[in-house]
Design a protein around this motif. Structure first.
Motif, PDB file in Angstrom:
ATOM      1  N   TYR A   1      37.932   4.962 -20.306  1.00 58.21           N
ATOM      2  CA  TYR A   1      38.373   4.253 -20.807  1.00 58.21           C
ATOM      3  C   TYR A   1      38.412   4.971 -22.779  1.00 58.21           C
ATOM      4  O   TYR A   1      37.118   4.755 -22.805  1.00 58.21           O
ATOM      5  N   ASP A   2      39.917   5.302 -23.281  1.00 57.78           N
ATOM      6  CA  ASP A   2      39.802   5.206 -24.592  1.00 57.78           C
ATOM      7  C   ASP A   2      39.564   3.982 -25.812  1.00 57.78           C
ATOM      8  O   ASP A   2      40.184   4.651 -26.983  1.00 57.78           O
ATOM      9  N   GLY A   3      39.722   2.924 -25.132  1.00 55.79           N
ATOM     10  CA  GLY A   3      39.782   1.595 -26.300  1.00 55.79           C
ATOM     11  C   GLY A   3      41.691   1.482 -26.575  1.00 55.79           C
ATOM     12  O   GLY A   3      41.922  -0.024 -26.997  1.00 55.79           O
ATOM     13  N   LYS A   4      42.328   1.794 -25.580  1.00 57.03           N
ATOM     14  CA  LYS A   4      44.407   1.596 -25.743  1.00 57.03           C
ATOM     15  C   LYS A   4      44.249   1.213 -23.712  1.00 57.03           C
ATOM     16  O   LYS A   4      44.698   0.353 -24.175  1.00 57.03           O
ATOM     17  N   LYS A   5      43.883   1.766 -23.247  1.00 52.01           N
ATOM     18  CA  LYS A   5      44.091   1.700 -21.360  1.00 52.01           C
ATOM     19  C   LYS A   5      42.779   2.987 -20.776  1.00 52.01           C
ATOM     20  O   LYS A   5      41.344   3.212 -20.899  1.00 52.01           O
ATOM     21  N   VAL A   6      42.939   2.296 -19.427  1.00 51.49           N
ATOM     22  CA  VAL A   6      42.090   3.214 -18.101  1.00 51.49           C
ATOM     23  C   VAL A   6      42.936   4.281 -18.152  1.00 51.49           C
ATOM     24  O   VAL A   6      44.086   4.153 -17.751  1.00 51.49           O
ATOM     25  N   ASN A   7      42.669   5.040 -17.279  1.00 54.17           N
ATOM     26  CA  ASN A   7      42.720   7.052 -16.833  1.00 54.17           C
ATOM     27  C   ASN A   7      42.022   6.725 -16.284  1.00 54.17           C
ATOM     28  O   ASN A   7      41.060   7.478 -16.607  1.00 54.17           O
ATOM     29  N   GLU A   8      43.140   7.603 -15.582  1.00 54.35           N
ATOM     30  CA  GLU A   8      41.910   8.529 -13.893  1.00 54.35           C
ATOM     31  C   GLU A   8      41.708   9.889 -14.373  1.00 54.35           C
ATOM     32  O   GLU A   8      42.658  10.309 -14.470  1.00 54.35           O
ATOM     33  N   PHE A   9      40.652   9.969 -14.173  1.00 55.73           N
ATOM     34  CA  PHE A   9      40.351  11.634 -13.885  1.00 55.73           C
ATOM     35  C   PHE A   9      39.637  12.222 -12.857  1.00 55.73           C
ATOM     36  O   PHE A   9      39.297  11.309 -12.234  1.00 55.73           O
ATOM     37  N   ILE A  10      40.478  13.685 -12.476  1.00 54.60           N
ATOM     38  CA  ILE A  10      40.062  14.098 -11.392  1.00 54.60           C
ATOM     39  C   ILE A  10      38.665  14.912 -11.196  1.00 54.60           C
ATOM     40  O   ILE A  10      39.103  15.414 -11.818  1.00 54.60           O
ATOM     41  N   ALA A  11      38.289  14.783 -10.278  1.00 56.39           N
ATOM     42  CA  ALA A  11      37.053  15.160 -10.550  1.00 56.39           C
ATOM     43  C   ALA A  11      37.249  17.442  -9.834  1.00 56.39           C
ATOM     44  O   ALA A  11      39.008  17.900  -8.786  1.00 56.39           O
ATOM     45  N   GLN A  12      36.558  18.124 -10.439  1.00 60.30           N
ATOM     46  CA  GLN A  12      37.448  19.765 -10.400  1.00 60.30           C
ATOM     47  C   GLN A  12      37.480  20.305  -9.709  1.00 60.30           C
ATOM     48  O   GLN A  12      37.587  21.201  -9.328  1.00 60.30           O
ATOM     49  N   GLY A  13      36.155  19.759  -9.135  1.00 56.92           N
ATOM     50  CA  GLY A  13      34.958  20.613  -8.139  1.00 56.92           C
ATOM     51  C   GLY A  13      33.502  19.625  -7.894  1.00 56.92           C
ATOM     52  O   GLY A  13      33.976  18.707  -7.687  1.00 56.92           O
ATOM     53  N   SER A  14      32.956  20.508  -6.893  1.00 54.25           N
ATOM     54  CA  SER A  14      32.019  19.307  -6.350  1.00 54.25           C
ATOM     55  C   SER A  14      30.592  19.981  -6.756  1.00 54.25           C
ATOM     56  O   SER A  14      30.283  20.498  -7.374  1.00 54.25           O
ATOM     57  N   GLY A  15      29.710  18.549  -6.639  1.00 55.27           N
ATOM     58  CA  GLY A  15      28.378  18.328  -6.851  1.00 55.27           C
ATOM     59  C   GLY A  15      27.952  17.791  -7.615  1.00 55.27           C
ATOM     60  O   GLY A  15      28.770  16.694  -7.682  1.00 55.27           O
ATOM     61  N   SER A  16      26.451  17.474  -8.172  1.00 54.68           N
ATOM     62  CA  SER A  16      25.768  16.394  -8.886  1.00 54.68           C
ATOM     63  C   SER A  16      26.452  16.139 -10.370  1.00 54.68           C
ATOM     64  O   SER A  16      25.909  16.176 -11.181  1.00 54.68           O
ATOM     65  N   SER A  17      27.138  18.055 -10.974  1.00 56.25           N
ATOM     66  CA  SER A  17      27.790  17.678 -12.136  1.00 56.25           C
ATOM     67  C   SER A  17      28.299  18.770 -11.665  1.00 56.25           C
ATOM     68  O   SER A  17      29.380  20.288 -10.977  1.00 56.25           O
ATOM     69  N   THR A  18      29.924  18.413 -12.679  1.00 52.75           N
ATOM     70  CA  THR A  18      31.256  19.229 -12.186  1.00 52.75           C
ATOM     71  C   THR A  18      32.355  18.921 -13.452  1.00 52.75           C
ATOM     72  O   THR A  18      31.541  17.602 -14.257  1.00 52.75           O
TER      73      THR A  18
END
Length: 764
Positions: free
Chosen positions: A59-76
């Protein structure tokens, strides 16, 4: 944590964010953006993380945006598009398209989660993150939920479900609101469905599993239950208070060596929002006019589109009630009307009894041809100014209504204005000339109880129930939009092993697979729910007619219920309703290409959006209607609503009746081969409609249709000797003030006395 405190925290943070956003309303500048992300885990063998392709909401204050994971794990890292001028970014995992409301986002903790050995269902791992737009693009997700660890060692049973329930009603799952702030908070929804139980399901549970739940204190402890593939179960109550802490694991121990028993509840509950009824009938006079004796005024669908005063006369002409029209106050021409669906090519007789103190009194029947709209007029047959031959005494009049190609008529009565003038009308009748067949009058309506529930799965939140007699003598049910055992679904199926409605009905078992309720999924893109409205058996198979909704229905200000139905069609079962498939041709009844209904039905003009079926003499008959529940309110509605009712179709049982191409449709004049040939006003009845039940009553040799009338405030019925009509006027069956707001009747039995046994759903 207490839900009330969490809700206050969300509201307070929402106010702060709202004020800040009012000061700095930055113009959006969407650009490609990448965030690095981490997520905290409860540890102790349970590590949370992502897989490539997983989605989060930013959420950027204007709308909801879909972001996609580029890798796997507990950090990506996550890639997507967002407003680079945003003051801050907040994120929710997993992805939801819900917008912010009061600074929070609505999401769900699934009440039924997929069992993952030594892990947790990814869809149940709700986490939130916050970062200011000051160069750093790192989202450090905080885990919002608590986790329950359960180990199962039952090698002799196929365990398909592990369920944990609060004993004092605390919310464990369902709709929640997550605050999007530096210190995210979570609270159960106060307006949408929540659940006091949560479960994991799978094919054969053996080992350790984790269940995601709302963090909180359970003052009365919890109940844990395991269920096998045959719905036998073992359960245990732990009554001591326990706290499920955020981002921590509570070990509920190992279940081993337990004896599972058949799921028969020794203390049956009740299936909500239904009533079992028995209606008995006797022969009566046929009349096409709704309540021509005004016995249920003002429930009748008569209307006065003017300013004259209308009341019940205290000295009835012949029946219990007589209508008095006082025309002395406002002036003008005061017609009353009742819209009637008639048969083309028939001659009719119209009768009424009138008492008046003015000769300026009239009554009429006005027929409308299929090509002439009612607001444009049509041929009228009436007695006018000379009607009242003797003032202040009853005058009985008979009017011949000649043959015409009409399929709709207005029945009108009234008077022209004079000072201190009034008129009375009673016993208004319309019937085919020479018609001598007896109609059906209600003798009694009896309440026979409700559907009981002998399972351990409580059912709540149900919209409606449809019941049918199975091929092996049981009674099966399909429930629309229920919550069963904490699982909320579009539809669910159950069986009563003693299929005799006269001795009462009970849910003995819900149909499940791997511990989860079996449900019919939508075959139509963009559909939010599937609602079954009729089920019947033929030639060793079970057929279900359903409609597909794009959004929930809603009540309009004039008491009309609007349904967003885009199509209706069949599903087929070969195992008495346990599982369902769609016909291979995949054809459905879809919207008709006409503008005649706009703006009343913006999403569907399907004549058979809602439908009911009867098999008789090698033919299957269907009556249907446009979507929703509508009532006639006379002059406040245009002809598009006032003249609508039920439509009729038939199909030879030697043909595939799941295919709309094989049906013939009644167009008001004759049977035609396509829906497009149905005349707009070619209804079997007029004035109002809703979910209906078509019945053939062999005792009285009459067709019947039973449905809810908003105008009459209860269930009503009409009858006819032939499916094409003419049909009788509306007759009151149940009253809301006596039996509650009943709708969507489901008939199971017509006995040798012509008594009808049925289930009616109820509105809370």
């Amino acid at each position: 944590m207490k839900t009330s405190r969490l809700f206050i925290a969300i509201a307070a943070c929402a106010a702060a964010v709202a004020c800040q956003e009012e000061v700095e309303d930055r113009t959006a500048d969407p650009v490609e953006m990448t965030f690095d992300a981490t997520i905290e885990s409860p540890g102790a063998g349970l590590e949370l993380g992502w897989s490539t392709g997983d989605a989060i909401s930013v959420y950027d204050g204007k709308k909801v945006n879909e972001f996609i994971a580029q890798g796997s794990g507990s950090s990506t890292s996550f890639a997507g598009i967002a407003n680079k001028k945003a003051e801050q970014f907040v994120a929710i995992n997993p992805y939801t398209d819900k917008e912010r409301y009061l600074g929070a986002v609505e999401t769900q903790i699934p009440s039924v989660q997929a069992a993952v050995k030594n892990g947790v269902d990814a869809s149940a791992s709700i986490a939130a993150a916050y970062v200011r737009n000051e160069g750093s693009k790192v989202l450090n997700f905080k885990n919002m939920l608590a986790y329950l660890k359960v180990s199962v060692n039952q090698p002799d049973e196929q365990i398909v479900k592990i369920q944990v329930s609060s004993t004092k009603g605390e919310v464990l799952a369902g709709y929640v609101n997550v605050g999007l702030f530096e210190e995210p908070v979570i609270a159960g929804s106060t307006t949408k469905a929540t659940s006091t139980s949560v479960a994991v399901t799978g094919e054969d549970l053996d080992g350790t599993y984790y269940i995601a739940v709302m963090p909180q204190v359970l003052e009365g402890g919890y109940e844990i239950t395991i269920t096998d593939a045959e719905d036998s179960r073992w359960s245990e109550v732990v009554s001591a208070p326990v706290e499920f802490k955020r981002n921590e694991i509570t070990d509920l121990g190992t279940i081993s060596g337990k004896t599972l028993d058949p799921a028969v509840n020794p203390n049956p509950t009740t299936v909500v929002k239904n009533v079992i009824l028995k209606a008995s009938f006797q022969e009566g006079e046929f009349n096409m006019v709704d309540d021509g004796g005004f016995e249920y005024w003002p429930r009748t669908t008569w209307a006065l589109p003017g300013g004259a005063e209308v009341s019940l006369y205290d000295k009835p002409i012949s029946g219990k009630n007589t209508i008095k029209i006082d025309v002395s106050k406002n002036g003008g021409w005061w017609p009353m009307f009742n819209v009637v669906a008639i048969r083309a090519g028939l001659e009719y007789t119209y009768e009424t009894t009138v008492n008046s103190n003015t000769p300026h009194t009239y009554t009429y029947v006005q027929r409308y041809r299929p090509d002439v709209r009612s607001e444009l007029g049509g041929p009228a047959y009436y007695k006018d100014w000379s009607l009242v031959e003797f003032l202040d005494q009853p005058n009985h009049f008979v009017i011949d209504v000649p043959v015409a190609s009409s399929v709709i008529a207005d029945v009108g009565t009234g008077a022209w204005w004079d000072a201190d003038r009034y008129c009375y009308f009673d016993d208004v009748k319309l019937y085919p000339k020479g018609y001598d067949k007896k109609s059906m009058d209600l003798k009694a309506i009896e309440t026979k109880g409700q559907i009981s529930n002998t399972t351990f799965d409580a059912i709540s939140g149900m919209d409606r129930v449809v019941a049918w007699n199975t091929l092996d003598g049981d009674v099966n049910f399909v429930f629309s939009k229920p919550t069963i055992g904490g699982q909320s679904v579009d539809n669910a199926f159950a069986t009563c092993l003693d299929g005799d409605i006269t001795t009462g009905l009970a849910v003995n078992k819900y149909f499940k697979k791997n511990g989860s309720l079996i449900t019919l999924k939508s075959p139509v893109a963009g559909v939010s729910s599937i609602v079954p409205d009729a089920v019947f058996t033929y030639n060793g198979k079970t057929y279900m007619h359903y409609y597909a909704e794009t959004a929930p229905g809603y009540w309009r200000d004039d008491a009309a219920y609007i349904m967003n139905i885009v199509a209706s069609g069949f599903a087929i079962s070969e195992d008495n309703g346990k599982t369902w498939t769609l016909p291979s041709h995949n054809k459905m009844w879809t919207p008709i290409n006409t503008a005649n209904y706009a703006p009343y039905f913006p999403n569907s003009y399907n004549y058979f959006a809602q439908a009911s079926f009867v098999q008789k003499d090698g033919v299957i008959y269907m009556i249907g209607c446009l979507p929703g529940r509508f009532r006639a309110t006379g002059g406040t509605l245009g002809w598009k609503e006032r003249e609508r009712g039920y439509y009729c179709a038939k199909c030879d049982l030697t043909k595939d009746f799941t295919n709309p191409d094989n049906w013939q449709y009644w167009n008001g004049l004759t049977w035609v081969n396509t829906q497009d040939e149905i005349l707009v006003d070619a209804t079997l009845t007029a004035n109002d409609w809703s979910e209906m039940q078509l019945v053939w009553n062999p005792k009285f040799k009459r067709w019947m249709m039973i449905y809810r009338s908003e105008q009459m405030a209860g269930l009503v019925y009409r009858d006819s000797d032939v499916i094409e009509g003419p049909w009788s006027g509306v007759k009151l069956l149940t009253k809301d003030e006596e039996l509650g707001k009943c709708f969507a009747p489901s008939v199971l039995k017509v006995d040798d006395n012509g008594d009808i046994w049925f289930i009616a759903s109820q509105v809370e």
